[in-house]
Design an enzyme around this catalytic site. Structure first.
Site, PDB file in Angstrom:
ATOM      1  N   GLU A 138       0.809  -1.218   0.000  1.00 51.67           N
ATOM      2  CA  GLU A 138       0.000   0.000   0.000  1.00 51.67           C
ATOM      3  C   GLU A 138       0.844   1.271   0.000  1.00 51.67           C
ATOM      4  O   GLU A 138       0.330   2.364  -0.267  1.00 51.67           O
ATOM      5  CB  GLU A 138      -0.921   0.012   1.228  1.00 51.67           C
ATOM      6  N   GLU A 174       8.276 -22.039   7.471  1.00 45.58           N
ATOM      7  CA  GLU A 174       8.343 -21.190   8.654  1.00 45.58           C
ATOM      8  C   GLU A 174       9.095 -21.867   9.798  1.00 45.58           C
ATOM      9  O   GLU A 174       9.458 -21.217  10.773  1.00 45.58           O
ATOM     10  CB  GLU A 174       6.945 -20.795   9.113  1.00 45.58           C
TER      11      GLU A 174
END
Length: 316
Positions: free
Chosen positions: A94, A125
């Site tokens: 953004e 992960e």
């Protein structure tokens, strides 16, 4: 449904973590009427805002430290897995349209890369080295900043990234939703968003995710304010990359220098779409090159640039 891998070993028992504990308010979750279910979630979602408020001092320290590094040519990286990583990618994505920032300035690094935006990245992960390797692959260096995001504070991928940042002298910021003593992380600044047990036990995409998104919103926006990409409450560095953002740019010009849409469009054409440049050109009666030179002398800060020229904008 993915098949079970019988060779996969469990992590250490994580039942002591705040995010893994059972919420006493939801022990009859499956028996509640729909309205009661919705109202319970609404009530619990007040907690993320409180958690962010309680962490405001640490968030402010992170903003100042990040702003200092970015002003000197550094970059900001978010690193995480699953929901935490996706939220980092979302916030980073953004920044260019909102602040006309270089896409390299704020980057989201997600365990598993782009495919993991849509599908979980099983196994990745769990590797500390993967976090280090991904940062290295992105050219992460000493002058940069890392926000390692892990709701439960135990994700090896994030721990590895934070350790790597510390080892090379980069700024390391941890963001987790459990107390420090439950999951200590290597870092310079430690942000803890203590949202408490989830209504759906262990589902940290809920309150923990909401608090994380709020904290990242605050972090990136206030850093951009410090970097001079905002005047008053207007995004004067907005990238007019679609019709909606062209309209917003025109309204900013109208509100701050009183030009109507036709003149605003002409100004945007002259300034190569830069609202900030257009404002300074019009308010100080400068050419594009002159206005650009003034902004460069003032580190792209509009307010001191206007003051140097003896120019003013409308009061907001």
């Amino acid at each position: 449904m993915a098949g079970f891998d019988p060779t996969l070993q469990p992590s250490d028992d994580r039942g002591h973590l705040l995010t893994e504990q059972s919420n006493p308010r939801s022990r009859r979750l499956d028996q509640l009427a729909t309205n009661d279910l919705v109202n319970l979630f609404v009530e619990e979602d007040r907690r993320p805002q409180e958690a962010v408020a309680e962490a405001s001092e640490a968030i402010a320290a992170a903003v100042d430290a990040i702003s200092k590094r970015l002003s000197s040519g550094g970059r900001l990286f978010y690193l995480g897995a699953g929901t935490s990583g996706r939220l980092g990618v979302l916030d980073a994505a953004e920044c260019p349209p909102t602040f006309c920032s270089d896409p390299e300035l704020v980057q989201g690094v997600l365990a598993g890369g782009t495919p993991a935006l849509l599908r979980s990245s099983e196994g990745l992960e769990d590797l500390e080295q993967a976090g280090r390797d991904d940062l290295d692959r992105h050219g992460f260096r000493q002058g940069d900043c890392l926000v390692g995001i892990a709701a439960g504070g135990t994700t090896p991928y994030v721990r590895g990234g934070l350790s790597y940042a510390c080892s090379i002298g980069a700024l390391a910021i941890a963001m987790a939703c459990v107390p420090k003593d439950q999951a200590p992380l290597p870092c310079d600044i430690d942000i803890r968003l203590l949202t408490g047990p989830e209504l759906l036990t262990g589902s940290t995409r809920l309150k923990a995710g909401t608090a994380t998104k709020m904290a990242l919103n605050i972090l990136s926006t206030t850093v951009m304010v410090r970097l001079g990409k905002v005047y008053g409450n207007r995004m004067v560095d907005v990238a007019a990359s679609n019709s909606k953002l062209v309209d917003r740019s025109l309204r900013i010009l109208r509100d701050l220098i009183g030009v109507e849409r036709e003149e605003g469009l002409a100004l945007l054409a002259l300034s190569d779409g830069s609202v900030k440049l257009a404002l300074l050109m019009k308010a100080a009666n400068l050419s594009k090159d002159q206005a650009r030179s003034v902004l460069e002398r003032h580190d792209q800060q509009l307010r001191p640039s206007l003051e140097t020229c003896g120019a003013t904008l409308a009061q907001l």
